[in-house]
Each structure stands twice: as C-alpha cells, then as structure tokens.
Scaffold this motif. Structure first.
Motif, PDB file in Angstrom:
ATOM      1  N   GLY A  32       3.560  26.415  17.262  1.00  0.00           N
ATOM      2  CA  GLY A  32       2.841  27.180  18.275  1.00  0.00           C
ATOM      3  C   GLY A  32       1.871  26.293  19.019  1.00  0.00           C
ATOM      4  O   GLY A  32       2.232  25.194  19.462  1.00  0.00           O
ATOM      5  N   ASP A  33       0.599  26.747  19.152  1.00  0.00           N
ATOM      6  CA  ASP A  33      -0.381  25.933  19.864  1.00  0.00           C
ATOM      7  C   ASP A  33      -1.160  25.021  18.926  1.00  0.00           C
ATOM      8  O   ASP A  33      -2.121  24.379  19.339  1.00  0.00           O
ATOM      9  N   ARG A  34      -0.740  24.952  17.661  1.00  0.00           N
ATOM     10  CA  ARG A  34      -1.380  24.051  16.706  1.00  0.00           C
ATOM     11  C   ARG A  34      -0.488  22.839  16.441  1.00  0.00           C
ATOM     12  O   ARG A  34       0.733  22.933  16.508  1.00  0.00           O
ATOM     13  N   SER A  35      -1.122  21.733  16.113  1.00  0.00           N
ATOM     14  CA  SER A  35      -0.362  20.529  15.795  1.00  0.00           C
ATOM     15  C   SER A  35      -1.160  19.664  14.835  1.00  0.00           C
ATOM     16  O   SER A  35      -2.369  19.852  14.648  1.00  0.00           O
ATOM     17  N   ALA A  36      -0.466  18.720  14.228  1.00  0.00           N
ATOM     18  CA  ALA A  36      -1.095  17.774  13.314  1.00  0.00           C
ATOM     19  C   ALA A  36      -0.506  16.398  13.565  1.00  0.00           C
ATOM     20  O   ALA A  36       0.683  16.267  13.867  1.00  0.00           O
ATOM     21  N   THR A  37      -1.345  15.384  13.469  1.00  0.00           N
ATOM     22  CA  THR A  37      -0.860  14.009  13.491  1.00  0.00           C
ATOM     23  C   THR A  37      -1.219  13.366  12.155  1.00  0.00           C
ATOM     24  O   THR A  37      -2.274  13.641  11.576  1.00  0.00           O
ATOM     25  N   VAL A  38      -0.314  12.527  11.682  1.00  0.00           N
ATOM     26  CA  VAL A  38      -0.523  11.799  10.431  1.00  0.00           C
ATOM     27  C   VAL A  38      -0.229  10.336  10.699  1.00  0.00           C
ATOM     28  O   VAL A  38       0.786  10.001  11.310  1.00  0.00           O
ATOM     29  N   SER A  39      -1.123   9.469  10.250  1.00  0.00           N
ATOM     30  CA  SER A  39      -0.896   8.030  10.377  1.00  0.00           C
ATOM     31  C   SER A  39      -1.331   7.349   9.088  1.00  0.00           C
ATOM     32  O   SER A  39      -2.073   7.922   8.282  1.00  0.00           O
ATOM     33  N   THR A  40      -0.877   6.138   8.896  1.00  0.00           N
ATOM     34  CA  THR A  40      -1.222   5.381   7.694  1.00  0.00           C
ATOM     35  C   THR A  40      -2.348   4.409   8.008  1.00  0.00           C
ATOM     36  O   THR A  40      -2.305   3.697   9.012  1.00  0.00           O
ATOM     37  N   ALA A  41      -3.367   4.390   7.153  1.00  0.00           N
ATOM     38  CA  ALA A  41      -4.464   3.436   7.306  1.00  0.00           C
ATOM     39  C   ALA A  41      -3.963   2.035   6.983  1.00  0.00           C
ATOM     40  O   ALA A  41      -2.981   1.858   6.257  1.00  0.00           O
ATOM     41  N   THR A  42      -4.661   1.042   7.515  1.00  0.00           N
ATOM     42  CA  THR A  42      -4.199  -0.341   7.339  1.00  0.00           C
ATOM     43  C   THR A  42      -4.954  -1.097   6.255  1.00  0.00           C
ATOM     44  O   THR A  42      -4.396  -1.989   5.616  1.00  0.00           O
ATOM     45  N   SER A  43      -6.233  -0.780   6.019  1.00  0.00           N
ATOM     46  CA  SER A  43      -7.025  -1.576   5.081  1.00  0.00           C
ATOM     47  C   SER A  43      -6.953  -1.053   3.648  1.00  0.00           C
ATOM     48  O   SER A  43      -7.224  -1.787   2.700  1.00  0.00           O
ATOM     49  N   SER A  44      -6.615   0.207   3.474  1.00  0.00           N
ATOM     50  CA  SER A  44      -6.468   0.795   2.145  1.00  0.00           C
ATOM     51  C   SER A  44      -5.468   1.944   2.254  1.00  0.00           C
ATOM     52  O   SER A  44      -5.177   2.422   3.355  1.00  0.00           O
ATOM     53  N   ARG A  45      -4.969   2.416   1.125  1.00  0.00           N
ATOM     54  CA  ARG A  45      -3.980   3.473   1.164  1.00  0.00           C
ATOM     55  C   ARG A  45      -4.649   4.810   1.512  1.00  0.00           C
ATOM     56  O   ARG A  45      -5.508   5.308   0.770  1.00  0.00           O
ATOM     57  N   ALA A  46      -4.260   5.373   2.634  1.00  0.00           N
ATOM     58  CA  ALA A  46      -4.763   6.687   3.045  1.00  0.00           C
ATOM     59  C   ALA A  46      -3.873   7.217   4.153  1.00  0.00           C
ATOM     60  O   ALA A  46      -3.500   6.484   5.076  1.00  0.00           O
ATOM     61  N   PHE A  47      -3.531   8.490   4.030  1.00  0.00           N
ATOM     62  CA  PHE A  47      -2.832   9.183   5.110  1.00  0.00           C
ATOM     63  C   PHE A  47      -3.905   9.881   5.949  1.00  0.00           C
ATOM     64  O   PHE A  47      -4.609  10.776   5.462  1.00  0.00           O
ATOM     65  N   ALA A  58      -9.932  19.744  12.862  1.00  0.00           N
ATOM     66  CA  ALA A  58     -10.336  19.190  11.570  1.00  0.00           C
ATOM     67  C   ALA A  58      -9.694  17.823  11.409  1.00  0.00           C
ATOM     68  O   ALA A  58      -8.737  17.479  12.114  1.00  0.00           O
ATOM     69  N   TYR A  59     -10.229  17.062  10.458  1.00  0.00           N
ATOM     70  CA  TYR A  59      -9.694  15.725  10.211  1.00  0.00           C
ATOM     71  C   TYR A  59     -10.044  15.331   8.784  1.00  0.00           C
ATOM     72  O   TYR A  59     -10.940  15.905   8.153  1.00  0.00           O
ATOM     73  N   GLY A  60      -9.334  14.323   8.284  1.00  0.00           N
ATOM     74  CA  GLY A  60      -9.603  13.851   6.939  1.00  0.00           C
ATOM     75  C   GLY A  60      -8.540  12.869   6.501  1.00  0.00           C
ATOM     76  O   GLY A  60      -7.630  12.516   7.268  1.00  0.00           O
ATOM     77  N   SER A  61      -8.631  12.425   5.258  1.00  0.00           N
ATOM     78  CA  SER A  61      -7.639  11.486   4.727  1.00  0.00           C
ATOM     79  C   SER A  61      -7.423  11.775   3.254  1.00  0.00           C
ATOM     80  O   SER A  61      -8.312  12.261   2.551  1.00  0.00           O
ATOM     81  N   ILE A  62      -6.229  11.462   2.800  1.00  0.00           N
ATOM     82  CA  ILE A  62      -5.830  11.678   1.411  1.00  0.00           C
ATOM     83  C   ILE A  62      -4.776  10.638   1.071  1.00  0.00           C
ATOM     84  O   ILE A  62      -4.069  10.152   1.965  1.00  0.00           O
ATOM     85  N   ASP A  63      -4.657  10.297  -0.206  1.00  0.00           N
ATOM     86  CA  ASP A  63      -3.732   9.203  -0.552  1.00  0.00           C
ATOM     87  C   ASP A  63      -2.364   9.680  -1.020  1.00  0.00           C
ATOM     88  O   ASP A  63      -1.508   8.848  -1.355  1.00  0.00           O
ATOM     89  N   THR A  64      -2.139  10.986  -1.048  1.00  0.00           N
ATOM     90  CA  THR A  64      -0.840  11.491  -1.496  1.00  0.00           C
ATOM     91  C   THR A  64      -0.168  12.309  -0.395  1.00  0.00           C
ATOM     92  O   THR A  64      -0.789  13.211   0.173  1.00  0.00           O
ATOM     93  N   LEU A  94       0.810  -1.218   0.000  1.00  0.00           N
ATOM     94  CA  LEU A  94       0.000   0.000   0.000  1.00  0.00           C
ATOM     95  C   LEU A  94       0.842   1.265   0.000  1.00  0.00           C
ATOM     96  O   LEU A  94       0.427   2.306  -0.532  1.00  0.00           O
ATOM     97  N   TYR A  95       2.024   1.172   0.605  1.00  0.00           N
ATOM     98  CA  TYR A  95       2.838   2.377   0.801  1.00  0.00           C
ATOM     99  C   TYR A  95       4.272   2.156   0.326  1.00  0.00           C
ATOM    100  O   TYR A  95       5.221   2.181   1.111  1.00  0.00           O
ATOM    101  N   PRO A  96       4.475   1.944  -0.978  1.00  0.00           N
ATOM    102  CA  PRO A  96       5.842   1.756  -1.472  1.00  0.00           C
ATOM    103  C   PRO A  96       6.688   3.004  -1.271  1.00  0.00           C
ATOM    104  O   PRO A  96       7.914   2.900  -1.095  1.00  0.00           O
ATOM    105  N   ASP A  97       6.071   4.195  -1.273  1.00  0.00           N
ATOM    106  CA  ASP A  97       6.831   5.425  -1.061  1.00  0.00           C
ATOM    107  C   ASP A  97       7.335   5.536   0.373  1.00  0.00           C
ATOM    108  O   ASP A  97       8.445   6.006   0.620  1.00  0.00           O
ATOM    109  N   VAL A  98       6.538   5.066   1.331  1.00  0.00           N
ATOM    110  CA  VAL A  98       6.995   5.048   2.727  1.00  0.00           C
ATOM    111  C   VAL A  98       8.149   4.058   2.874  1.00  0.00           C
ATOM    112  O   VAL A  98       9.161   4.356   3.515  1.00  0.00           O
ATOM    113  N   ALA A  99       7.991   2.895   2.260  1.00  0.00           N
ATOM    114  CA  ALA A  99       9.041   1.879   2.336  1.00  0.00           C
ATOM    115  C   ALA A  99      10.334   2.390   1.705  1.00  0.00           C
ATOM    116  O   ALA A  99      11.431   2.195   2.254  1.00  0.00           O
ATOM    117  N   ALA A 100      10.224   3.065   0.573  1.00  0.00           N
ATOM    118  CA  ALA A 100      11.423   3.575  -0.101  1.00  0.00           C
ATOM    119  C   ALA A 100      12.099   4.666   0.722  1.00  0.00           C
ATOM    120  O   ALA A 100      13.338   4.759   0.739  1.00  0.00           O
TER     121      ALA A 100
END
Length: 243
Positions: A47-62, A74-80, A6-12
C-alpha cells in the motif's frame, strides 16, 4: 556487496533479496522483496507503506527504514534477518508506531512521525512547533529564518501550510507527504533580519528585483529584500500571482 565475513548468510543465499524473502516465507509473511536497488539494499512495499533494508559496512547490522509515502516513520538496526523481517511485516500490516516499537524495541520513531500518523494537520502543527523552537540545537539556516518564522506563524494562511527547508531556503507547500504537492513560495535570508521572497520558482531567489534581458524584456526576480513582517506580505503576494 555485503562482506562475506560479516554476512555469511547473505553470501550463502546469493544476495540480500533472497535472504530476506526466505525470512518472510519462513514466517508466513505474504510480502515480496523487490530486486536489489544497489548491492546490499532492498525494499518491500505494501500500500502506501514501504521498508528499505541495507547491510552496514563496519559491523554486522541490517539497517531498517520504514516509510509512509515520503515520510520516514521509524528506523533501527538488528543483526538477524528473521527479526528484521518480522518487524517489517508488522509495520507493513498497518500497526501504530507505539505498538510496533513496543514489540520491536530496536526500532525508534520521532515526534514528527507520530504526529503524521495522526494526520497531516497534526504533522504541520508539529513542524511549526519545531521550527519556532529557538533552542541552542537549532541549525544555522533555521536561526537565520527565525524572525521570519515568528512573523509567519501569526498569519493563518501560512500557518496552515507545511514549512520545510532546503539548504538555507524555506519553502511552503500544502501537503506533507505528496511529492507532487508543489512548493507555493520560497524565502531566503538576505542579511540580518531581511529576506528575499518568490513564488514556486525558487531559481528567482538568485536574482533580486526585475531583470531586463535583451530578448525577453523584464523577467521577474525575487521580491525584497524586506523585514520579517513585510516578507510575510510578500509571500502571500507571491502565492497569489499566477505561475
């Protein structure tokens, strides 16, 4: 660890942190990605803002979560990763939520988040409005607390506080987003239309009335059980007591 298929770019890249940092650097966004908190999960702060990013397990999504202090904005997912980095960069630069989600429609925000963006008093008012809603979608804990909430909503000293739930209990604190803002009082349903009340020591809800111990003598327990109106009075009393 991210799935190599699902994540060849992460692996590379070696891991998600390196991949996301390259996306920031390539876009000229001056942010630094923190080390992986767990495999496939990183955070970025400004500052007082932050973001977390994780990889989904069942399909490709950040999977992206955006925060101001302890409030999810806010929240959401994207594949790139490039688009994920650009959206995060815009949020961490301080833009308002509506402008952010107009630019990046894969992100979503709630009414509470928008109220909090306007200021804590607006967030407190919004939360009271949510909790007083008796629609069919209400959770069982809120339904059990409804009679008390109706009575409490007429007391200005409580209406100025931020109400929140933890399991079946209702707590009050002065601030929405400050983790150090301690709970001032707790309320627990105890039968139909009756409630137990205590001050900041939530554990006392498990033992109604004064408890006598061999070593310490009488130990304070919860106040009540009492009906909604009397429970409001007990909350004010518990808040006024020291400790």
């Amino acid at each position: 660890m991210a799935d190599h298929f699902l994540y060849p770019d992460v692996a590379a890249a070696g891991d998600l942190r390196v991949l996301l940092q390259r996306a920031f650097d390539g876009a000229g966004i001056p942010l630094r990605v923190g080390p992986e908190q767990t495999p496939g999960r990183v955070s970025v702060e400004a500052g007082d803002r932050s973001a977390t990013v994780s990889t989904a397990t069942s399909s490709r999504a950040f999977l992206i979560q955006l925060w101001t202090r302890t409030v999810q904005m806010a929240y959401g997912s994207i594949d790139t990763p490039d688009r994920a980095a650009a959206a995060i960069g815009m949020f961490l630069s301080g833009v308002p939520l509506r402008r952010l989600t107009s630019a990046w429609p894969f992100l979503t925000f709630t009414g509470f988040a928008e109220a909090f963006e306007r200021g804590e008093p607006y967030a407190i008012a919004f939360r009271w409005q949510e909790y007083l809603d008796i629609s069919s979608t209400r959770s069982l804990p809120l339904l059990n607390l409804h009679a008390f909430l109706l009575a409490a909503s007429t007391e200005p000293r409580l209406r100025a506080l931020f109400p929140f739930t933890s399991h079946a209990d209702l707590g009050f604190r002065r601030q929405v987003s400050d983790p150090a803002s301690r709970s001032l009082a707790w309320v627990r349903p105890h039968g139909e239309g009756r409630y137990l009340v205590t001050g900041p020591h939530r554990a006392r809800l498990g033992r109604p009335g004064p408890i006598r111990t061999p070593d310490l003598g009488p130990v304070p327990g919860a106040l009540g059980p009492a009906g909604p109106g009397e429970s409001v009075t007990l909350v004010l009393r518990a808040m006024a007591e020291p400790g």
